[in-house]
Enzyme design. Sequence first.
Site, PDB file in Angstrom:
ATOM      1  N   SER A 146     -23.043  45.689 -10.325  1.00 38.63           N
ATOM      2  CA  SER A 146     -22.542  45.799  -8.950  1.00 38.63           C
ATOM      3  C   SER A 146     -23.739  46.047  -8.049  1.00 38.63           C
ATOM      4  O   SER A 146     -24.770  46.542  -8.502  1.00 38.63           O
ATOM      5  CB  SER A 146     -21.579  46.985  -8.850  1.00 38.63           C
ATOM      6  OG  SER A 146     -21.340  47.308  -7.490  1.00 38.63           O
ATOM      7  N   TYR A 161     -19.699  55.848 -10.697  1.00 34.74           N
ATOM      8  CA  TYR A 161     -19.693  54.378 -10.648  1.00 34.74           C
ATOM      9  C   TYR A 161     -21.113  53.851 -10.450  1.00 34.74           C
ATOM     10  O   TYR A 161     -21.568  52.960 -11.169  1.00 34.74           O
ATOM     11  CB  TYR A 161     -18.778  53.906  -9.514  1.00 34.74           C
ATOM     12  CG  TYR A 161     -18.584  52.402  -9.452  1.00 34.74           C
ATOM     13  CD1 TYR A 161     -17.693  51.756 -10.310  1.00 34.74           C
ATOM     14  CD2 TYR A 161     -19.286  51.634  -8.537  1.00 34.74           C
ATOM     15  CE1 TYR A 161     -17.509  50.380 -10.242  1.00 34.74           C
ATOM     16  CE2 TYR A 161     -19.110  50.258  -8.468  1.00 34.74           C
ATOM     17  CZ  TYR A 161     -18.211  49.636  -9.319  1.00 34.74           C
ATOM     18  OH  TYR A 161     -18.033  48.266  -9.255  1.00 34.74           O
ATOM     19  N   LYS A 165     -23.259  51.521 -13.109  1.00 34.40           N
ATOM     20  CA  LYS A 165     -23.702  50.153 -12.842  1.00 34.40           C
ATOM     21  C   LYS A 165     -25.222  50.034 -12.903  1.00 34.40           C
ATOM     22  O   LYS A 165     -25.756  49.011 -13.326  1.00 34.40           O
ATOM     23  CB  LYS A 165     -23.154  49.674 -11.495  1.00 34.40           C
ATOM     24  CG  LYS A 165     -21.615  49.553 -11.472  1.00 34.40           C
ATOM     25  CD  LYS A 165     -21.089  48.591 -12.539  1.00 34.40           C
ATOM     26  CE  LYS A 165     -19.597  48.333 -12.415  1.00 34.40           C
ATOM     27  NZ  LYS A 165     -19.081  47.385 -13.420  1.00 34.40           N
TER      28      LYS A 165
HETATM   29  N1  LIG Z   1     -14.006  44.459  -6.523  1.00 32.60           N
HETATM   30  C1  LIG Z   1     -15.242  44.749  -6.156  1.00 32.60           C
HETATM   31  O1  LIG Z   1     -15.533  44.937  -4.957  1.00 32.60           O
HETATM   32  C2  LIG Z   1     -16.337  44.805  -7.173  1.00 32.60           C
HETATM   33  C3  LIG Z   1     -17.677  44.796  -6.722  1.00 32.60           C
HETATM   34  C4  LIG Z   1     -18.719  44.856  -7.662  1.00 32.60           C
HETATM   35  C5  LIG Z   1     -18.429  44.912  -9.017  1.00 32.60           C
HETATM   36  N2  LIG Z   1     -17.123  44.910  -9.439  1.00 32.60           N
HETATM   37  C6  LIG Z   1     -16.872  44.980 -10.867  1.00 32.60           C
HETATM   38  O2  LIG Z   1     -16.140  43.842 -11.272  1.00 32.60           O
HETATM   39  C7  LIG Z   1     -15.338  44.155 -12.403  1.00 32.60           C
HETATM   40  C8  LIG Z   1     -13.902  43.736 -12.150  1.00 32.60           C
HETATM   41  O3  LIG Z   1     -13.464  44.394 -10.996  1.00 32.60           O
HETATM   42  P1  LIG Z   1     -12.138  43.985 -10.201  1.00 32.60           P
HETATM   43  O4  LIG Z   1     -12.399  44.251  -8.778  1.00 32.60           O
HETATM   44  O5  LIG Z   1     -11.673  42.636 -10.626  1.00 32.60           O
HETATM   45  O6  LIG Z   1     -11.178  45.136 -10.729  1.00 32.60           O
HETATM   46  P2  LIG Z   1      -9.681  45.107 -11.287  1.00 32.60           P
HETATM   47  O7  LIG Z   1      -9.253  46.527 -11.331  1.00 32.60           O
HETATM   48  O8  LIG Z   1      -8.868  44.128 -10.534  1.00 32.60           O
HETATM   49  O9  LIG Z   1      -9.902  44.547 -12.761  1.00 32.60           O
HETATM   50  C9  LIG Z   1     -10.498  45.308 -13.759  1.00 32.60           C
HETATM   51  C10 LIG Z   1      -9.877  44.892 -15.060  1.00 32.60           C
HETATM   52  O10 LIG Z   1     -10.508  45.643 -16.118  1.00 32.60           O
HETATM   53  C11 LIG Z   1      -9.491  46.062 -17.012  1.00 32.60           C
HETATM   54  N3  LIG Z   1      -9.914  47.246 -17.756  1.00 32.60           N
HETATM   55  C12 LIG Z   1     -10.222  48.480 -17.258  1.00 32.60           C
HETATM   56  N4  LIG Z   1     -10.519  49.312 -18.268  1.00 32.60           N
HETATM   57  C13 LIG Z   1     -10.413  48.599 -19.419  1.00 32.60           C
HETATM   58  C14 LIG Z   1     -10.598  48.910 -20.793  1.00 32.60           C
HETATM   59  N5  LIG Z   1     -10.943  50.141 -21.201  1.00 32.60           N
HETATM   60  N6  LIG Z   1     -10.409  47.931 -21.702  1.00 32.60           N
HETATM   61  C15 LIG Z   1     -10.053  46.695 -21.328  1.00 32.60           C
HETATM   62  N7  LIG Z   1      -9.850  46.332 -20.044  1.00 32.60           N
HETATM   63  C16 LIG Z   1     -10.023  47.284 -19.101  1.00 32.60           C
HETATM   64  C17 LIG Z   1      -8.289  46.367 -16.122  1.00 32.60           C
HETATM   65  O11 LIG Z   1      -7.106  46.383 -16.877  1.00 32.60           O
HETATM   66  C18 LIG Z   1      -8.373  45.209 -15.136  1.00 32.60           C
HETATM   67  O12 LIG Z   1      -7.697  44.075 -15.621  1.00 32.60           O
HETATM   68  C19 LIG Z   1     -15.520  45.665 -12.641  1.00 32.60           C
HETATM   69  O13 LIG Z   1     -16.505  45.862 -13.634  1.00 32.60           O
HETATM   70  C20 LIG Z   1     -16.028  46.161 -11.292  1.00 32.60           C
HETATM   71  O14 LIG Z   1     -16.770  47.332 -11.398  1.00 32.60           O
HETATM   72  C21 LIG Z   1     -16.073  44.859  -8.540  1.00 32.60           C
END
Ligand SMILES: NC(=O)c1ccc[n+]([C@@H]2O[C@H](COP(=O)([O-])OP(=O)(O)OC[C@H]3O[C@@H](n4cnc5c(N)ncnc54)[C@H](O)[C@@H]3O)[C@@H](O)[C@H]2O)c1
Length: 254
Positions: A146, A161, A165
């Site tokens: 991230s 967080y 990351k």
């Molecule tokens: N949305 C943002 O702004 C953003 C920005 C930078 C990075 N990210 C990263 O992108 C990734 C996805 O984020 P998102 O926004 O799609 O979030 P989201 O919450 O929509 O999806 C996350 C997914 O991970 C799954 N998950 C969580 N813990 C788990 C575990 N122990 N085992 C298996 N699955 C698990 C959840 O069930 C969910 O389906 C994450 O790593 C997040 O940190 C997101």
Amino acid sequence: MYLEEMFGLSGKTAIVTGAGRGIGQVIAIGLAKAGAEIAIISRSGAAETVRMITEDGGKAYDIKADVTKEEDVDRAIAEIMERSGKIDILFNNAGVCLHKATLDATIEEWRNVIDINLTGEYIMARAVGRVMIEKGIKGSIVNMASMSGTVVNIPQWQASYNASKAGVIHLTKSLATEWIDYGIRVNSLSPGYMATPMAEDVPQELKDAWEPLMPMHRMGKPEELIPAILYLVSPAAGYTTGADIIVDGGYTCI
Ligand SMILES: NC(=O)c1ccc[n+]([C@@H]2O[C@H](COP(=O)([O-])OP(=O)(O)OC[C@H]3O[C@@H](n4cnc5c(N)ncnc54)[C@H](O)[C@@H]3O)[C@@H](O)[C@H]2O)c1
């Protein structure tokens, strides 16, 4: 033809974790469109993502597993090897975020974020790396980091967080170096704020505070991450390993 040779994924098997919704779902669909068979590892199943891919003519299946549990991951990897016979790509996406001031957060809350975001990616990468090395597969691993691994974004407090990351970015460089002679490339992706269910849970006043800090004055769409990931997992990225690709609409520039 040139683009197919550079970026095509026909015949490849790609694992995407946490692809029941959000970024993982969109990336799974994108990699399937590029020709890969998708094996989704998800805590609660990803039937909807599988349906979306297969109805579009692609190949996908899901396996329920928690990425923080080694026994779950080993079972899932064994099932993928049985069904697909190999693993070429891992997109290590599953993750959680916690907005809480350090003095208010419990140690359990810290551990949960580190456990899923950092240790979960380590467990997955290690299990997949082991298979790639055993089978002589010159694969590609992309770890989800991230922009929060590079900058401390404000005004919300999210030390666990941010630390998780930053850990992912350095884990990536470590594995890239450790596995370089096996032909396994390991890179990370660092998005800025993306419009996903994770962000929908964020209160409107916080989103309003983010708006002037975003040079493009908008969140990214998960679809806008597909080309970067496609590059990292494709033959086009043969000389790219240990890199962190930031796709944040310029957030970390200012
Ligand atoms: N949305 C943002 O702004 C953003 C920005 C930078 C990075 N990210 C990263 O992108 C990734 C996805 O984020 P998102 O926004 O799609 O979030 P989201 O919450 O929509 O999806 C996350 C997914 O991970 C799954 N998950 C969580 N813990 C788990 C575990 N122990 N085992 C298996 N699955 C698990 C959840 O069930 C969910 O389906 C994450 O790593 C997040 O940190 C997101």
